[in-house]
Design an enzyme around this catalytic site. Sequence first.
Site, PDB file in Angstrom:
ATOM      1  N   ARG A   7       0.268   7.909   2.735  1.00  0.00           N
ATOM      2  CA  ARG A   7      -1.135   7.537   2.609  1.00  0.00           C
ATOM      3  C   ARG A   7      -1.724   6.739   3.715  1.00  0.00           C
ATOM      4  O   ARG A   7      -3.004   6.806   4.141  1.00  0.00           O
ATOM      5  CB  ARG A   7      -1.550   6.397   1.203  1.00  0.00           C
ATOM      6  CG  ARG A   7      -0.671   5.174   1.541  1.00  0.00           C
ATOM      7  CD  ARG A   7      -0.644   3.897   0.385  1.00  0.00           C
ATOM      8  NE  ARG A   7      -0.004   3.071   0.422  1.00  0.00           N
ATOM      9  CZ  ARG A   7       0.109   1.706   0.051  1.00  0.00           C
ATOM     10  NH1 ARG A   7      -1.341   1.401  -0.185  1.00  0.00           N
ATOM     11  NH2 ARG A   7       1.010   0.946  -0.085  1.00  0.00           N
ATOM     12  N   SER A  33      -6.049   0.588   0.091  1.00  0.00           N
ATOM     13  CA  SER A  33      -4.948   0.859  -0.468  1.00  0.00           C
ATOM     14  C   SER A  33      -4.713   2.542  -0.296  1.00  0.00           C
ATOM     15  O   SER A  33      -3.927   2.964  -0.140  1.00  0.00           O
ATOM     16  CB  SER A  33      -4.960   0.881  -2.173  1.00  0.00           C
ATOM     17  OG  SER A  33      -4.927  -0.400  -2.355  1.00  0.00           O
ATOM     18  N   GLU A  54     -14.956   6.974 -10.413  1.00  0.00           N
ATOM     19  CA  GLU A  54     -14.126   8.015  -9.925  1.00  0.00           C
ATOM     20  C   GLU A  54     -14.828   9.405 -10.207  1.00  0.00           C
ATOM     21  O   GLU A  54     -14.924  10.238  -9.332  1.00  0.00           O
ATOM     22  CB  GLU A  54     -12.944   7.977 -10.242  1.00  0.00           C
ATOM     23  CG  GLU A  54     -12.072   6.609  -9.551  1.00  0.00           C
ATOM     24  CD  GLU A  54     -12.056   5.530 -10.577  1.00  0.00           C
ATOM     25  OE1 GLU A  54     -13.067   5.601 -11.812  1.00  0.00           O
ATOM     26  OE2 GLU A  54     -11.765   4.470 -10.169  1.00  0.00           O
ATOM     27  N   PHE A  79      -6.425   8.350 -11.306  1.00  0.00           N
ATOM     28  CA  PHE A  79      -8.021   8.591 -11.478  1.00  0.00           C
ATOM     29  C   PHE A  79      -8.554   9.739 -10.958  1.00  0.00           C
ATOM     30  O   PHE A  79      -9.490  10.338 -11.515  1.00  0.00           O
ATOM     31  CB  PHE A  79      -8.638   7.414 -10.899  1.00  0.00           C
ATOM     32  CG  PHE A  79      -7.763   6.032 -11.381  1.00  0.00           C
ATOM     33  CD1 PHE A  79      -7.710   5.688 -12.404  1.00  0.00           C
ATOM     34  CD2 PHE A  79      -7.535   5.129 -10.385  1.00  0.00           C
ATOM     35  CE1 PHE A  79      -7.122   4.575 -12.953  1.00  0.00           C
ATOM     36  CE2 PHE A  79      -7.017   3.926 -10.599  1.00  0.00           C
ATOM     37  CZ  PHE A  79      -6.729   3.542 -12.046  1.00  0.00           C
ATOM     38  N   HIS A 105      -1.061   6.891  -4.263  1.00  0.00           N
ATOM     39  CA  HIS A 105      -0.118   6.265  -5.301  1.00  0.00           C
ATOM     40  C   HIS A 105       0.187   7.368  -6.338  1.00  0.00           C
ATOM     41  O   HIS A 105       0.264   6.998  -7.606  1.00  0.00           O
ATOM     42  CB  HIS A 105      -1.070   5.287  -6.082  1.00  0.00           C
ATOM     43  CG  HIS A 105      -1.415   4.125  -5.041  1.00  0.00           C
ATOM     44  ND1 HIS A 105      -1.891   4.364  -4.060  1.00  0.00           N
ATOM     45  CD2 HIS A 105      -0.986   2.794  -4.979  1.00  0.00           C
ATOM     46  CE1 HIS A 105      -2.009   3.444  -3.230  1.00  0.00           C
ATOM     47  NE2 HIS A 105      -1.483   2.473  -3.886  1.00  0.00           N
ATOM     48  N   ASP A 113       3.160  -1.746 -10.859  1.00  0.00           N
ATOM     49  CA  ASP A 113       2.119  -1.614 -11.587  1.00  0.00           C
ATOM     50  C   ASP A 113       2.011  -0.998 -13.040  1.00  0.00           C
ATOM     51  O   ASP A 113       1.428  -0.998 -14.003  1.00  0.00           O
ATOM     52  CB  ASP A 113       0.847  -0.701 -10.719  1.00  0.00           C
ATOM     53  CG  ASP A 113      -0.216  -1.555 -10.075  1.00  0.00           C
ATOM     54  OD1 ASP A 113       0.125  -2.941 -10.034  1.00  0.00           O
ATOM     55  OD2 ASP A 113      -0.727  -1.164  -9.254  1.00  0.00           O
ATOM     56  N   ARG A 163       2.420   5.997  -2.431  1.00  0.00           N
ATOM     57  CA  ARG A 163       2.434   4.732  -1.724  1.00  0.00           C
ATOM     58  C   ARG A 163       3.542   4.111  -1.022  1.00  0.00           C
ATOM     59  O   ARG A 163       3.235   3.349  -0.164  1.00  0.00           O
ATOM     60  CB  ARG A 163       2.156   3.739  -3.268  1.00  0.00           C
ATOM     61  CG  ARG A 163       2.459   2.151  -2.709  1.00  0.00           C
ATOM     62  CD  ARG A 163       2.171   1.473  -4.166  1.00  0.00           C
ATOM     63  NE  ARG A 163       2.049   0.000  -3.667  1.00  0.00           N
ATOM     64  CZ  ARG A 163       2.882  -1.134  -3.947  1.00  0.00           C
ATOM     65  NH1 ARG A 163       4.152  -0.660  -4.840  1.00  0.00           N
ATOM     66  NH2 ARG A 163       2.864  -2.094  -3.495  1.00  0.00           N
TER      67      ARG A 163
END
Lengths: 313, 280
Positions: A7, A33, A54, A79, A105, A113, A163
């Site tokens: 990322r 992020s 999104e 998402f 992610h 998470d 991530r």
Amino acid sequence: MGKMATRESYGKALAEFGSDERIVVFDADLSKSTYTVTFKKVFPERHFNMGIAEGNMMSVAAGMATTGKICFASTFAIFAAERALEQVRNSIGYPHLNVKVCATHAGITVGEDGASHQCVEDLAIMRAIPGMTVVQPCDGASTRAAIKAAIDTYGPFYVRLGRLAVENVYGEYGDEIPFTIGKANLLRNGKDVTIIATGLMVQQSLAAAKILEAEGVTARVLDMHTIKPIDREAIVAASRETGAVVTAEEHNILGGLGGAVAEVLSEEAPCVLRRVGVRDLFGQSGKPQALIELYGLTPEDVAAAARSAVAAK
Amino acid sequence: MNKETETRLKLYAVRMRKLILEGIYRAQSGHPGGSLSCTDILAYLYGEKMRVNPEKPEDPDRDHFVLSKGHCAPALYSALALRGFFAPDELDGLRSCGSMLQGHPCMSHIPGVDMSTGSLGQGIATAVGMAMAGKLDNKTYRVFSVLGDGELQEGEVWEASMAAAHYKLDNLTAFVDFNGLQIDGPNETVMGLGSIPDKFRAFGWHVIEIDGHSFPEIEAAVTEAEGVKGQPTMIIAHTHKGMGVSFMKDQAGWHGAAPNTEQYETAIAELNAVLSALEV
């Protein structure tokens, strides 16, 4: 050897190639992020925050792409590929618009998470959309190359990013590497088994190959950075030349890389196949390394699958 | 609006209505009710207002249009055909294999269609993207879109509306084709919409309410919208589902049903009578 999350390399690549004024970047309140903030710092006028919406972001990017822009739309994989799936399918895929859905992610290494944010279905979902190119680079240099390819290739892309900081495979970010959409990269040759890996499982598979080598088993390792269109030629050659194939992905074993490879093998060159991946389970909270161990994605797990495949030849 | 222009637009609209019914009748499939309710809006846009060129359908400086209520594709197709984007007899192939005229608008194959739509809520969001691109590139083009009233039940409409206000898209003018009916019946029994004008005002839009079958009112609203700075404009167009065909008017049952031969002939006779009166 350096480490960088794909990322982070994505954000650097956007900034590096962003002087092309056709490039417009969208984010949904996750720009720090997803690292699209790196682009925003250099080209703020072409970075649009669409808020926590999104699906709308995907449609807006599609509308803008009709005017000739190269649109990048980023959020977490869960998402991008699932909440916004129908927008990606109908507003981007069906009209074959030049939108690059760059999803960060992905997979279980999201970590703490937990399952709600750990997308293990996106490769299967995105692969089923007609005309969608699906790419998953494994390190900084290959992410840069993938983003360059996405800019240079018209049409919808799904780019799967992680991530977790991962070891470099090809060198440092910025190094020019061989990277052709739809063409697997041969990272290590071998005659007993082929390990076909994508994303951070490339690193795990290279480590597995070393374990196997110490046992006298030579493994070919392919970086299958493009899940669609899949490199049929490399898969058929793997079957014919090594007689056993292992796939390795940080994704459900259903429908992703393992599914794509199984389709090619069963149609063109059947051989023994073992799939390493998340075995049809949701993830859970934990440190990324703990989850890698819990879900069976370690180098030893890949090596075990390879041993099993070789034994079944 | 002078009488001559109004008469010309009425002719455009009645010819659109005939093409809509011919296409749906031949296909024995399609959405006549909502197509007929938004016909006058599209007749004004394509017959008078929009800067588009059938010789250069992808001209980057053209005005853009998105039919967010994509199931009313026959209205868009007939408007485009009468504007010269393709031959009106293309409507004969509507919804059939091999025809470019898909059941819902498809930008890949149909000249003049600026966006593929059909999944409700997404069209207005793509129009927002086009308007943002216009701002980014300092273009003078305007973006128009038509939404259904039932479509307002889709959450994405409100996501897109928030974004349009946030980015101050005064180059975007949208219409709600407010005929009050959706597939399962009146909006208010299916899922009450509350005050549509208040909702859009609260979302930061300039709102105008008009009779959606009056060309002078449509023109006045579109002209007013052009003068608004820093806000998108929503024109709430009060319309009648099935407008122009007596037995279809205000009937939810004609949302997605094709006429049989007798009904088709009756409808065409009604429209021909209007046409003859206007042509005098």
